[in-house]
Design a protein around this motif. Structure first.
Motif: not given
Lengths: 177, 177
Positions: A62-63, A93, A113-114, A116, B51-53, B62, B176-177
């Motif tokens: 997922i980006r 990620w 997101a997990g 990177p 972050s994203v999900a 999304i 999310a890094p």
């Protein structure tokens, strides 16, 4: 002789002046300079959001696509081609099922997101410098280190040619309002 | 009589002073004031990415979670509970299969953000004002208009109680890094 010495001094001064200005006068500023030098540009994680996406298949991530100020302004104003200095960053990620969220929703539906994954990619617009690849330079950093495989990097341009129309300027991602 | 008049003037002056200060002294500043007044806070789309999900099921979107400066700093510093003034925004878009991207990849694997969907949600941290809901106020804007259904808004807090531990402070999204 005097003339030759004077000319040499003048040329040296000019070279030095150009060299000294290079880091700031380059389209894309410090960020572009860092990327070209093989370093992640400072502050890229603070850039504003262009859009988000999900890739299935072997990428399975997922980006988020972020842009520096020039890129964001061009997106919002609809300016195409993108002006020199525009930089677009693609972060990604791992695509993680969130047990915590699913428990709350009562259904397995939530993905977050997990860690990177798949590197960080940059497109840097410099219509002169990168004229041979549509005006964009392409980079990828894996664990902070630049990918140097030119065949791989060339493949970026090969794919981006799918959107070479003037109103797209080799950029896949649309702005998410 | 003189004393009463004096007292009334003093009280009025105090009320006016408090009222005049309210918009800037409120935790979360102008953005929080706008939200409370039922307006989308100016500039929220420029906030930085947390972050994203992806949500499947009936939400089918999304999403991106953005934070104002106080929220981003707290995330990066690991400060919990979040300080007053932190605001977290949840944007979401339709989850669209991208024919264009799929054609390029040669496989149906790419999903991108379509039109905005499921409203824009905000959590505003003000530990005093929102003490009864864990220190966070919850809002949702649909097509720019605030949701006023208190039962619906209360349901935000009900769900967020799933992460009421001190180190989470009612916030689902990890940075999310």
């Amino acid at each position: 002789m005097k003339r030759i010495v004077f000319a040499m001094i003048a040329v040296s001064a000019l070279v030095c002046a150009v060299w000294a200005q290079a880091p700031t006068s380059q389209p894309g500023g410090e960020a572009a300079v860092a990327i070209v030098q093989g370093k992640l540009p400072p502050g890229y994680r603070d850039w504003r959001l262009i859009s988000v996406a999900r890739e299935e298949g072997s990428l399975d991530d997922i980006r988020a696509v972020l842009g520096n100020d020039i890129a964001i302004k061009a997106y919002r104003d609809g300016t195409r081609p993108f002006p020199d200095g525009a930089i677009i960053a693609r972060l990604a990620w791992a695509y993680l099922s969130s047990e915590e969220n699913n428990k709350t929703f009562g259904k397995p539906q939530s993905f977050v997101a997990g860690n990177p994954k798949n590197g960080i990619q940059f497109m840097v617009k410099d219509s002169k410098k990168y004229a041979s690849t549509g005006g964009w330079g392409y980079w990828q950093f894996n664990d902070g280190k630049p990918l140097t495989d030119q065949v791989m990097l060339q493949s970026c341009f090969t794919c981006h040619q799918a959107v070479k129309e003037k109103d797209r300027d080799f950029v896949f991602t649309h702005y998410a309002p």
